[in-house]
Design a protein around this motif. Sequence first.
Motif, PDB file in Angstrom:
ATOM      1  N   SER A 147      -4.996  -0.850   4.998  1.00  0.00           N
ATOM      2  CA  SER A 147      -4.928   0.427   5.697  1.00  0.00           C
ATOM      3  C   SER A 147      -4.303   0.166   7.055  1.00  0.00           C
ATOM      4  O   SER A 147      -3.865  -0.945   7.338  1.00  0.00           O
ATOM      5  N   THR A 161      -6.751   8.258   4.840  1.00  0.00           N
ATOM      6  CA  THR A 161      -6.592   8.942   3.555  1.00  0.00           C
ATOM      7  C   THR A 161      -5.668   8.213   2.601  1.00  0.00           C
ATOM      8  O   THR A 161      -5.587   8.579   1.433  1.00  0.00           O
ATOM      9  N   GLU A 162      -4.976   7.173   3.095  1.00  0.00           N
ATOM     10  CA  GLU A 162      -3.981   6.500   2.265  1.00  0.00           C
ATOM     11  C   GLU A 162      -3.976   5.010   2.579  1.00  0.00           C
ATOM     12  O   GLU A 162      -4.177   4.601   3.718  1.00  0.00           O
ATOM     13  N   ASN A 183      -7.754   7.690  -5.683  1.00  0.00           N
ATOM     14  CA  ASN A 183      -6.877   7.584  -6.849  1.00  0.00           C
ATOM     15  C   ASN A 183      -7.153   6.294  -7.624  1.00  0.00           C
ATOM     16  O   ASN A 183      -7.726   5.335  -7.112  1.00  0.00           O
ATOM     17  N   SER A 211     -12.729   4.151   0.225  1.00  0.00           N
ATOM     18  CA  SER A 211     -12.379   4.613   1.572  1.00  0.00           C
ATOM     19  C   SER A 211     -12.584   3.485   2.567  1.00  0.00           C
ATOM     20  O   SER A 211     -13.699   2.981   2.717  1.00  0.00           O
ATOM     21  N   GLU A 231      -2.199   0.930   1.199  1.00  0.00           N
ATOM     22  CA  GLU A 231      -1.071   0.275   0.528  1.00  0.00           C
ATOM     23  C   GLU A 231      -1.594  -0.917  -0.266  1.00  0.00           C
ATOM     24  O   GLU A 231      -2.412  -1.695   0.232  1.00  0.00           O
ATOM     25  N   ARG A 236       2.042   2.966  -1.904  1.00  0.00           N
ATOM     26  CA  ARG A 236       0.990   3.633  -1.142  1.00  0.00           C
ATOM     27  C   ARG A 236       0.214   4.580  -2.056  1.00  0.00           C
ATOM     28  O   ARG A 236       0.807   5.300  -2.867  1.00  0.00           O
ATOM     29  N   VAL A 237      -1.119   4.560  -1.919  1.00  0.00           N
ATOM     30  CA  VAL A 237      -1.999   5.316  -2.815  1.00  0.00           C
ATOM     31  C   VAL A 237      -3.040   6.048  -1.981  1.00  0.00           C
ATOM     32  O   VAL A 237      -3.544   5.517  -0.992  1.00  0.00           O
ATOM     33  N   ARG A 238      -3.386   7.256  -2.391  1.00  0.00           N
ATOM     34  CA  ARG A 238      -4.407   8.023  -1.690  1.00  0.00           C
ATOM     35  C   ARG A 238      -5.798   7.528  -2.063  1.00  0.00           C
ATOM     36  O   ARG A 238      -6.029   7.066  -3.190  1.00  0.00           O
TER      37      ARG A 238
END
Length: 408
Positions: free
Chosen positions: A41, A15-16, A70, A9, A18, A65-67
């Motif tokens: 981010s 929340t997402e 993940n 984080s 790249e 793009r990834v949460r």
Amino acid sequence: MIIQVKVPSPGESITEVEVSTWLVKNGDYVHKGQTIAEIDSDKATLEISAEDDGIITLMVEKGERVRVGNVLCIIDSSKKEKFTKKYQDNIVHDHKKKDNLEKKYSLKIPSPASKKILKEKHIPIESIQGTGKHGRITKKDCIFHLEKIEKNEIPFFPNEPVTMYRSQTKTTLSSLRRKLSKRLVDAKNQTASLTTFNEVDMQEIFLIRKKYKDIFKKKHGVNLGFMSFFTMSCVRALKLYPDINAMISGEEKINFEYYDISIAISGPKGLIVPVIRNTEHLSFRGIEQEIYKLSTRVHNGTISIDEMTGGTFTITNGGVFGSMLSTPIINPPQSAILGMHKIMERPVVINESIEIRPMMYLALSYDHRIIDGRESVGFLVSVKESIENPIKFLMGGSEKNIYKKLEL
């Protein structure tokens, strides 16, 4: 053992991210602690490190793009012994490959650099005598051949008509750069932005720094720079003109009774604007130490989201890049920004005499919806008088107080 490397984080409310860069390839052997990727981010860039030795398998493509939480990649730490054998086999393979290349060089094959020159200048390969190993044509051979052509020592018979070589490169903007672009456009479209200018004589600041900078550095471990003088001058001016330290929220105006000064710092990923909190309570030492700490964290990529959040007024210094004059863009939701510029020696009139002084242009961009021309001009005049007479306005009114203000 299979280890999953997950997206950390970057900060609260994000929340997402790249994947901006993979520093390794699928199937590479990585070492624990090795930087393997960079993720962007909306507000910062983070480095991702390998959590153990092993073979890496990428689960996400560059630009995807990834949460948060993940899986980015997996590391198979059970293949350490196999990698050692593979590494030894590669050494043997590379040695054989080198022998084969030496045989190819004897066939008068040009080096990559010389091949590029031959193609661009349309020079027949048969016309050049190679002086490299095994008769290989080198870049030096091509340059020597071109010099002889220019001196008309040998005729030039090109293979084909000479054409211009024009190229272009396309790269995807990072998430951070896209967010910055949107904010800048929004700032232009959503504010009634105007800019007013003034100039300031930097001689008194030069004299103070020259006299006290060495002892200041020895005592506090940081340089006595220009930014502490300008930051203090801005805080004084903001107290005199409080609407410049304000923002619009809907149909309301919010005036801040504290002074969180954003300082624009150029980093590897672009312009970052961390915040010095409660600047009104800081001394010259405190401001310089904060700037040094934040600048270091920007350049090594460890600046946090919290350190870039907020701010009631911004200072940016285009002079470090050589800019003589500019119109800085407001950093929303703030209402004003001060632009510093390059210090240049210019002739000015002092007490009816012409003198050469170190002069700097200042620019204040402001939101005309809540700041009028009187406030903007008055603000710059206040900054100007503080910089041109720092002992009176910033250091207690007498030279004996300089030691106290600089905590020497």
